[in-house]
Scaffold this active site. Structure first.
Site, PDB file in Angstrom:
ATOM      1  N   ASP A   1       0.942   2.002  -1.098  1.00  0.00           N
ATOM      2  CA  ASP A   1      -0.264   3.159   0.062  1.00  0.00           C
ATOM      3  C   ASP A   1       0.776   2.331   1.174  1.00  0.00           C
ATOM      4  O   ASP A   1       0.770   3.203   1.619  1.00  0.00           O
ATOM      5  CB  ASP A   1      -1.546   2.461   0.358  1.00  0.00           C
ATOM      6  CG  ASP A   1      -1.279   0.591   1.007  1.00  0.00           C
ATOM      7  OD1 ASP A   1      -0.355   0.142   0.287  1.00  0.00           O
ATOM      8  OD2 ASP A   1      -1.261   0.307   1.069  1.00  0.00           O
TER       9      ASP A   1
ATOM     10  N   GLU B   1       7.008 -12.962   2.898  1.00  0.00           N
ATOM     11  CA  GLU B   1       8.418 -12.313   3.237  1.00  0.00           C
ATOM     12  C   GLU B   1       8.481 -13.830   3.678  1.00  0.00           C
ATOM     13  O   GLU B   1      10.005 -13.688   3.245  1.00  0.00           O
ATOM     14  CB  GLU B   1       7.530 -11.663   3.977  1.00  0.00           C
ATOM     15  CG  GLU B   1       6.923 -10.042   3.889  1.00  0.00           C
ATOM     16  CD  GLU B   1       5.706 -10.414   4.082  1.00  0.00           C
ATOM     17  OE1 GLU B   1       5.009 -11.702   4.315  1.00  0.00           O
ATOM     18  OE2 GLU B   1       4.950  -8.958   4.159  1.00  0.00           O
TER      19      GLU B   1
HETATM   20  N1  UDP Z   1      -2.556  -5.590  -4.187  1.00  0.00           N
HETATM   21  C1  UDP Z   1      -3.095  -6.352  -5.766  1.00  0.00           C
HETATM   22  N2  UDP Z   1      -3.786  -6.869  -6.095  1.00  0.00           N
HETATM   23  C2  UDP Z   1      -4.716  -7.192  -4.812  1.00  0.00           C
HETATM   24  C3  UDP Z   1      -4.421  -5.908  -3.443  1.00  0.00           C
HETATM   25  C4  UDP Z   1      -3.278  -6.036  -3.286  1.00  0.00           C
HETATM   26  O1  UDP Z   1      -1.533  -5.959  -6.274  1.00  0.00           O
HETATM   27  O2  UDP Z   1      -5.900  -7.667  -4.832  1.00  0.00           O
HETATM   28  C5  UDP Z   1      -1.878  -4.923  -3.956  1.00  0.00           C
HETATM   29  C6  UDP Z   1      -1.436  -3.395  -3.486  1.00  0.00           C
HETATM   30  O3  UDP Z   1      -1.984  -2.397  -4.726  1.00  0.00           O
HETATM   31  C7  UDP Z   1      -0.593  -3.539  -2.195  1.00  0.00           C
HETATM   32  C8  UDP Z   1      -0.388  -4.605  -2.103  1.00  0.00           C
HETATM   33  O4  UDP Z   1      -0.693  -5.700  -3.002  1.00  0.00           O
HETATM   34  O5  UDP Z   1       0.714  -2.568  -3.382  1.00  0.00           O
HETATM   35  C9  UDP Z   1      -0.811  -5.290  -0.530  1.00  0.00           C
HETATM   36  O6  UDP Z   1      -1.815  -4.881  -0.537  1.00  0.00           O
HETATM   37  P1  UDP Z   1      -2.228  -3.806   1.035  1.00  0.00           P
HETATM   38  O7  UDP Z   1      -2.177  -2.851   0.429  1.00  0.00           O
HETATM   39  O8  UDP Z   1      -4.113  -3.672   0.401  1.00  0.00           O
HETATM   40  O9  UDP Z   1      -2.353  -4.801   1.603  1.00  0.00           O
HETATM   41  P2  UDP Z   1      -1.941  -4.614   3.271  1.00  0.00           P
HETATM   42  O10 UDP Z   1      -0.475  -4.845   3.433  1.00  0.00           O
HETATM   43  O11 UDP Z   1      -2.046  -3.556   3.218  1.00  0.00           O
HETATM   44  O12 UDP Z   1      -2.658  -5.182   3.911  1.00  0.00           O
HETATM   45 MN    MN Z   2      -0.856  -2.047   2.209  1.00  0.00          MN
END
Ligand code: UDP
Ligand code: MN
Length: 363
Positions: free
Chosen positions: A188, A271
């Site tokens: 995303d 990270e």
């Molecule tokens: N993701 C995943 N499994 C999950 C939730 C998220 O593989 O159950 C992946 C998602 O597609 C993204 C990454 O992990 O590439 C980070 O998740 P998200 O974007 O929802 O979290 P953010 O970092 O934006 O809070």
């Molecule tokens: Mn994200």
């Protein structure tokens, strides 16, 4: 405890002891596996399946433009520079928005030469639709299915995208070609094409700002005299490396130095854990994006909604008499909407400004 008899005292202390053992176990399993020198002691049930590997680049339209090939002739203009493969790791998971994200990201990556896209799906089966989409973009890719172990899925907060990133790292260890650079690009996020020129020249570990993170709306290394001296990130929480997943790249040569390094299942500390596991030192960091003064990657987030449930007469779904049936089947296969003959949002056809019900009749 004057009112407690001996038995209940022992019962309680046994309970307390067990509780502490459980806490110790959880702390151990979530931190112990990424220490640089430790062996993998964790017994989590990780399963990985490589669904498809494609090493052939069928893109024909790439022009040698300053955006994709860089403008700095000293560093980026040489053939040597372009011979470094970028291994772009994208964890993804089935939900309504998944394919919209894949299209958007794939069409960004289509513009990047010598890139191998590792798409690791957080699910236990190989989604053929994903292959179909990945094939169309034309760049080399690896499609992995690597579901998050149940133990972590029930945690709050949940370590998102860890099982799949770990699977991708392992794939790179076994299949990555040097010179190469690995980078974690979530499905995303928004990637400026100039980012790829920056990370491609990573010798060990490079870092750069990420827009739209935390209370500062940015997470960035702070650079003085060409060296990283600290970090500008609103959530420190004892992290040695308070950076976002999209804010660093690692060369395969550097990764190879710590064969046991990996990412911990520890929400918020993925990270930090990974960078600790590769034994990074502050003086080694290569600042990018004009000494960390520019934003070349944005932590955008897509609004998430449940797939639509459409209440519609099954004959409309099964029939190819009109476009509606095939369309609904396409949406079903992409996880965007479902149909049901007796519940959901009532389906209707609009015609001459009038809506006609489709829950009990055909188009
Ligand atoms: N993701 C995943 N499994 C999950 C939730 C998220 O593989 O159950 C992946 C998602 O597609 C993204 C990454 O992990 O590439 C980070 O998740 P998200 O974007 O929802 O979290 P953010 O970092 O934006 O809070
Ligand atoms: Mn994200």
């Amino acid at each position: 405890m004057p009112h407690m008899n001996l038995m209940s005292y022992f019962r309680n202390s046994a309970g307390v002891l067990m509780f502490f053992c459980l806490i110790l176990y959880v702390v151990w399993t979530s931190t112990g596996d990424y220490e640089r020198s430790s062996v993998a002691t964790v017994t989590i049930n990780e399963s990985t399946f490589v669904c498809k590997e494609n090493f052939i680049d069928t893109r024909t339209f790439l022009v040698k433009s300053p955006i994709t090939h860089g403008t700095d002739t000293n560093e980026t203009g040489s053939d040597n520079f372009m011979s470094t493969t970028i291994y772009f790791i994208t964890p993804t998971y089935p939900r309504r928005e998944q394919f919209a994200e894949i299209v958007r990201l794939g069409q960004t990556l289509m513009n990047v030469p010598n890139l191998h896209w590792i798409v690791a799906d957080d699910t236990d089966s190989c989604n053929p639709q994903l292959d179909e989409f990945l094939n169309r973009f034309g760049m080399p890719y690896t499609h992995i299915s690597s579901p998050m172990p149940d133990f972590y899925r029930s945690q709050k907060p949940m370590p998102r995208g860890v099982a799949n990133r770990r699977a991708a790292i392992n794939w790179i260890r076994q299949n990555g070609k040097k010179p190469g650079v690995m980078y974690f690009g979530d499905d995303d996020n928004t990637f400026d094409l100039r980012l790829f020129n920056e990370i491609r020249s990573t010798k060990g570990v490079s870092m750069f700002p990420v827009g739209l993170i935390g209370l500062y709306s940015v997470s960035a290394p702070i650079v003085r005299h060409g060296k990283v001296i600290g970090f500008f990130d609103s959530w420190v929480s004892q992290r040695l490396w308070p950076v976002d997943m999209a804010g660093f790249a690692v060369s395969l040569e550097y990764l190879e130095k710590s064969p046991n390094s990996t990412m911990p299942y520890k929400a918020g500390f993925e990270e930090d854990g990974f960078l600790r596991s590769i034994g990074l030192r502050m003086h080694e960091i290569e600042p990018k994006a004009k000494n960390c003064t520019e934003i070349l990657v944005w932590h955008t987030q897509t609004k998430k909604e449940k797939p639509a449930l459409i209440h519609i007469d099954d004959r409309n779904v099964e029939s190819a008499d009109s476009s509606l049936g095939p369309l609904l089947k396409t949406l079903e296969s992409l996880g965007v909407s479902h149909t049901n003959p007796s519940s959901g949002v009532k389906a209707q056809i609009a015609k001459n400004s009038k809506a006609k019900d489709l829950t009990n009749r055909t188009v």
